[in-house]
Scaffold this active site. Structure first.
Site, PDB file in Angstrom:
ATOM      1  N   CYS A 105     -20.620  -4.054  10.313  1.00 46.13           N
ATOM      2  CA  CYS A 105     -19.578  -3.142   9.863  1.00 46.13           C
ATOM      3  C   CYS A 105     -19.390  -2.057  10.911  1.00 46.13           C
ATOM      4  O   CYS A 105     -20.259  -1.198  11.089  1.00 46.13           O
ATOM      5  CB  CYS A 105     -19.939  -2.527   8.520  1.00 46.13           C
ATOM      6  SG  CYS A 105     -18.687  -1.359   7.966  1.00 46.13           S
ATOM      7  N   GLY A 106     -18.269  -2.095  11.620  1.00 41.89           N
ATOM      8  CA  GLY A 106     -18.020  -1.139  12.688  1.00 41.89           C
ATOM      9  C   GLY A 106     -17.813   0.282  12.197  1.00 41.89           C
ATOM     10  O   GLY A 106     -18.309   1.232  12.811  1.00 41.89           O
ATOM     11  N   HIS A 107     -17.065   0.435  11.103  1.00 41.92           N
ATOM     12  CA  HIS A 107     -16.826   1.804  10.630  1.00 41.92           C
ATOM     13  C   HIS A 107     -18.135   2.450  10.186  1.00 41.92           C
ATOM     14  O   HIS A 107     -18.349   3.649  10.384  1.00 41.92           O
ATOM     15  CB  HIS A 107     -15.777   1.809   9.497  1.00 41.92           C
ATOM     16  CG  HIS A 107     -16.328   1.778   8.110  1.00 41.92           C
ATOM     17  ND1 HIS A 107     -16.628   0.604   7.455  1.00 41.92           N
ATOM     18  CD2 HIS A 107     -16.658   2.781   7.249  1.00 41.92           C
ATOM     19  CE1 HIS A 107     -17.107   0.877   6.260  1.00 41.92           C
ATOM     20  NE2 HIS A 107     -17.135   2.190   6.093  1.00 41.92           N
ATOM     21  N   ASP A 269      -9.935  -2.669   3.739  1.00 43.43           N
ATOM     22  CA  ASP A 269     -10.483  -1.690   4.673  1.00 43.43           C
ATOM     23  C   ASP A 269      -9.415  -0.672   5.019  1.00 43.43           C
ATOM     24  O   ASP A 269      -8.325  -1.026   5.474  1.00 43.43           O
ATOM     25  CB  ASP A 269     -10.977  -2.396   5.933  1.00 43.43           C
ATOM     26  CG  ASP A 269     -11.888  -1.527   6.780  1.00 43.43           C
ATOM     27  OD1 ASP A 269     -11.804  -0.285   6.668  1.00 43.43           O
ATOM     28  OD2 ASP A 269     -12.673  -2.078   7.564  1.00 43.43           O
ATOM     29  N   GLY A 274     -13.892  -2.104  12.512  1.00 38.79           N
ATOM     30  CA  GLY A 274     -14.554  -2.198  13.809  1.00 38.79           C
ATOM     31  C   GLY A 274     -14.928  -3.607  14.209  1.00 38.79           C
ATOM     32  O   GLY A 274     -14.672  -4.050  15.339  1.00 38.79           O
ATOM     33  N   SER A 275     -15.535  -4.369  13.286  1.00 39.95           N
ATOM     34  CA  SER A 275     -15.882  -5.755  13.611  1.00 39.95           C
ATOM     35  C   SER A 275     -14.634  -6.631  13.690  1.00 39.95           C
ATOM     36  O   SER A 275     -14.620  -7.646  14.400  1.00 39.95           O
ATOM     37  CB  SER A 275     -16.866  -6.316  12.582  1.00 39.95           C
ATOM     38  OG  SER A 275     -16.347  -6.207  11.269  1.00 39.95           O
TER      39      SER A 275
END
Length: 353
Positions: A105-107, A269, A274-275
């Protein structure tokens, strides 16, 4: 009104008096992150993927308490910090959402970069501090802006695990829309990528409900028709969601590209994902639409932005891959203490569909 099964349970499967969990609340690009600070049981397992499995099999009632109503909502997102098993890692993390546990999870990584410094896990060094976060997909190197004088953290960038195109221009048969051409990219999680225009939709202007319906249907069809695999571990080989884009895949330094990510149980989202940005860039690089170090801006349905660029080529098993750098900013929104009370028939949480 359709209540999930957990809302119909009369009692929790654990002693309700024992549940008291303290959290730090953040968001990145509008997407919430509920970080468990205290009160979670020890998560067992030799690796982070094993810990993820342990949470799913033994602690899932706590995910539901934190993510579901009345304490959370359908689009809530959370993180539990656990002991890393990689020497270089400062922290390790288990991600959670409305359906279960994701692999990347990028965020959340962006928010956790600030959190690790602000809460003394990693000492801040100006002008930028490196925080190594072990995610279920692998080690993610995070770089946090830091001001020695003000002792403030700022914008964050991270370098992804090897990201790659699993399939390019693949035709998927759908019941609602006929044949739909998708790309499948991996950016720590697998996503189907498709231009929203294929469904006569616009990611900037169409109703979220309509975008979710189209993306969810694509996800269902891809899951039935495509067998995913990942060279590192079978636990990584599942479709996390579908990203509808504005079709602007060719590199354009002057104009941002927009997308909406619909993942897990039709969760939306609020950030550019991010991903998902990582997966999009990996596919764009694979198709020759973007070169190394060409910086792009990605916008979400909430109007927030991430930047991303492929910074080097690598290999992931049989897949030519790239490492992608994604940048964004996380913010604090509060703190909370969540408890359960004896006699509360909805203590275990519920979702409305």
């Amino acid at each position: 009104m359709d209540l999930c099964n957990d809302a119909k349970k009369k009692k929790l499967d654990v002693d309700q008096s024992e549940v008291k969990i303290e959290t730090i609340e953040m968001h990145t690009g509008g997407e919430p992150l509920r970080i468990v600070a205290r009160g979670y049981p020890r998560v067992l397992g030799a690796t982070v993927l094993e810990k993820r499995r342990y949470c799913r099999e033994n602690l899932d009632h706590l995910r539901k308490i934190l993510m579901f109503e009345p304490r959370g909502h359908h689009d809530m997102y959370g993180a539990v910090l656990v002991e890393p098993d990689v020497k270089e890692a400062h922290i390790a993390v288990i991600f959670m959402h409305n359906e279960g546990y994701s692999t990347m999870c990028g965020h959340a990584v962006i928010a956790l970069g600030r959190y690790a410094i602000d809460h003394g896990i990693v000492k801040g060094v100006s002008p930028e501090t490196q925080v190594n976060i072990q995610c279920p997909c692998g080690l993610v190197r995070v770089f946090v802006q830091y001001n020695d004088k003000t002792q403030k953290t700022g914008r964050v960038r991270f370098e992804s695990v090897p990201a790659f195109a699993f399939a390019s221009q693949l035709d998927i048969q759908t019941e609602k829309y006929g044949s739909v051409t998708v790309d499948i990219g991996y950016g720590g999680a697998f996503y189907a990528l498709v231009d929203a225009e294929r469904f006569d939709l616009n990611v900037r202007e169409s109703r979220t409900k309509d975008l979710v319906e189209a993306a969810s249907h694509v996800s269902e069809c891809v899951k039935r028709q495509v067998k995913l695999h990942h060279p590192d571990d079978n636990d990584l080989a599942f479709l996390y969601g579908t990203i509808l884009t504005d079709g602007r895949d060719d590199f354009d330094a002057k104009q941002a590209t927009a997308n909406i990510c619909v993942f897990a149980d039709a969760e939306v989202d609020r950030s550019p994902t991010g991903s998902g940005v990582t997966a999009r860039i990996a596919v764009q690089h694979h198709r020759g639409l973007i070169k190394l170090n060409q910086l792009r801006e990605f916008q979400s349905v909430a109007g927030s932005e991430f930047t991303g660029k492929a910074i080097k080529t690598t290999q992931c098993g049989e897949f030519p891959a790239v490492v992608v750098e994604v940048s964004g900013h996380g913010y604090y929104t509060g703190t909370a203490t969540f408890t359960t009370e004896e006699g509360d028939e909805l203590a275990g949480g519920f979702l409305l569909h």
